[in-house]
Design an enzyme around this catalytic site. Structure first.
Site, mmCIF file in Angstrom:
data_model
loop_
_atom_site.group_PDB
_atom_site.id
_atom_site.type_symbol
_atom_site.label_atom_id
_atom_site.label_comp_id
_atom_site.label_asym_id
_atom_site.label_seq_id
_atom_site.Cartn_x
_atom_site.Cartn_y
_atom_site.Cartn_z
ATOM 1 N N SER A 117 0.748 -1.256 0.092
ATOM 2 C CA SER A 117 0.033 -0.054 -0.025
ATOM 3 C C SER A 117 0.799 1.261 -0.230
ATOM 4 C CB SER A 117 -1.103 -0.284 1.189
ATOM 5 O OG SER A 117 -2.128 0.874 1.102
ATOM 6 N N ASP A 136 -6.028 -4.762 -1.872
ATOM 7 C CA ASP A 136 -5.082 -4.356 -0.802
ATOM 8 C C ASP A 136 -4.225 -5.563 -0.378
ATOM 9 O OD1 ASP A 136 -3.757 -3.435 1.776
ATOM 10 O OD2 ASP A 136 -4.695 -1.679 1.398
#
Length: 355
Positions: A57, A209
């Protein structure tokens, strides 16, 4: 396949010999500006040579921007590239509805808990799919990344070795992307929150993610890198005192636990292999057994910040986090700098104790 780690001789730099280090950078939205500060300070230590960087991320974005900056202009180039990236994120958010209210600004609170736009978006994410609304596939970070990173140059860069984790939606397994595979889509996949954005498709597969499966992933640093020292820059508190009682507190703690879980499992495996593997042998078990682990402590600042502030993109907020990150890195170097290349400074054996 694990490589045998035979450390090359390295030249002296100033008064200290160069030490190969790996970096493990957690994700956490806007809180990644804290990691920017840590990296900014580390780049000033010329004895510290970056062998591999694993990021997820925001950690992956910091890693890519820093690596491309190093390739383009050395350490100063990397520092400027990181500042440009975070400044661009703040500039893009100037008209964002996710803003602090007057009371929060006057009291110096970094939170969106009372922002009508954030509350509405949070409720909408629980009731609606990003596939139901037109903005579900739009993320301005993609344009910023393409402006701040030369991905063709990044693909040709051999050091630092980059490892970016994203979660395959279909298999539920993490996939680690390396330098030549990394694009703005890969970085966006690594940061794709499924309640806010449509899955990012890469090679015909949907990704979410990477924090669900590796935040960050440690394994490639052990398997593919020469360094025996891994420095973890964590921005999600592992321990938090007190029992959460409000809805915001509960959601915040759930977020922290969820995104720390994969990392804790890998560290627990490392602690176990230290007990049973011979560090003087050859193979992956030996590489895990002799790995030296360090962590830059996030201190009290991350305990003060909640989940909503991960969506806050004010330049003043980024600068505050950067400065806190630099302070933490300074403290880490003063306390543990001499141990890098010599011994671990993070005790992970406690992970083998049942609670």
């Amino acid at each position: 396949m694990a490589i045998a780690k035979n450390k090359p001789a390295v030249p002296a730099t100033g008064t200290r010999k160069t030490v190969l280090v790996d970096l493990a950078l957690q994700g956490g939205g806007s809180h990644g500006a804290y990691t920017w500060g840590v990296l900014d300070r580390f780049l000033e230590e010329t004895w510290m040579e970056f062998d591999g960087i694993s990021g997820t991320s925001a950690g992956a974005m910091n890693a890519a921007v820093m690596t491309d900056g190093l390739a383009a202009g050395g350490r100063e180039g990397a520092k400027k590239a990181l500042e440009k990236f975070w400044r661009s994120v703040a500039d893009a958010a100037l008209l964002s509805p996710f803003r602090r209210g007057l009371i929060e600004m006057l009291t110096g609170k970094w939170t969106l808990d009372y922002s009508p736009a954030f509350v509405a978006a949070d409720l909408s994410a629980r009731l609606c799919s990003p596939y139901d609304i037109s903005i579900g596939g739009v993320n301005p970070l993609s344009k910023i990344l393409n402006e701040c990173v030369d991905f063709e140059r990044l693909a040709k860069t051999t050091l630092p070795r980059l490892f970016v984790t994203a979660t395959n939606v279909n298999s539920g397994r993490g996939r680690v992307f390396r330098n030549a595979e990394i694009s703005s889509d890969v970085l966006m996949a690594s940061a794709c929150l499924p309640t806010m954005f449509k899955a990012v498709e890469i090679d015909g597969e949907p990704y979410w993610d990477g924090g669900f499966t590796g935040n960050p992933t440690i394994t490639p640093l052990v398997r593919d890198c020469e360094s025996d020292d891994t420095i973890l820059v964590s921005i999600n508190p592992i321990s938090r005192p007190g029992t959460p009682r409000t809805a915001n507190e509960i959601n915040n703690r759930l977020n922290e636990i969820s995104f720390n879980s994969p990392l804790i499992k890998e560290l627990r495996m490392a602690a176990l292999l230290r007990k049973v593997a011979d560090p003087n042998s050859i193979g992956e078990g030996a590489n895990w057994a002799k790995m030296r682990i360090h962590r830059v402590e996030s201190g009290s600042i991350m305990l003060q910040l909640g989940y909503s502030s991960k969506m806050l993109a004010e330049w003043a907020f980024f600068c505050m986090l950067r400065d806190e990150g630099r302070k933490a890195a300074e403290q880490f170097l003063a306390t543990h700098g001499d141990s890098i290349g010599v011994r671990s400074t993070l005790d992970i054996d406690f992970l083998l104790t049942e609670v």
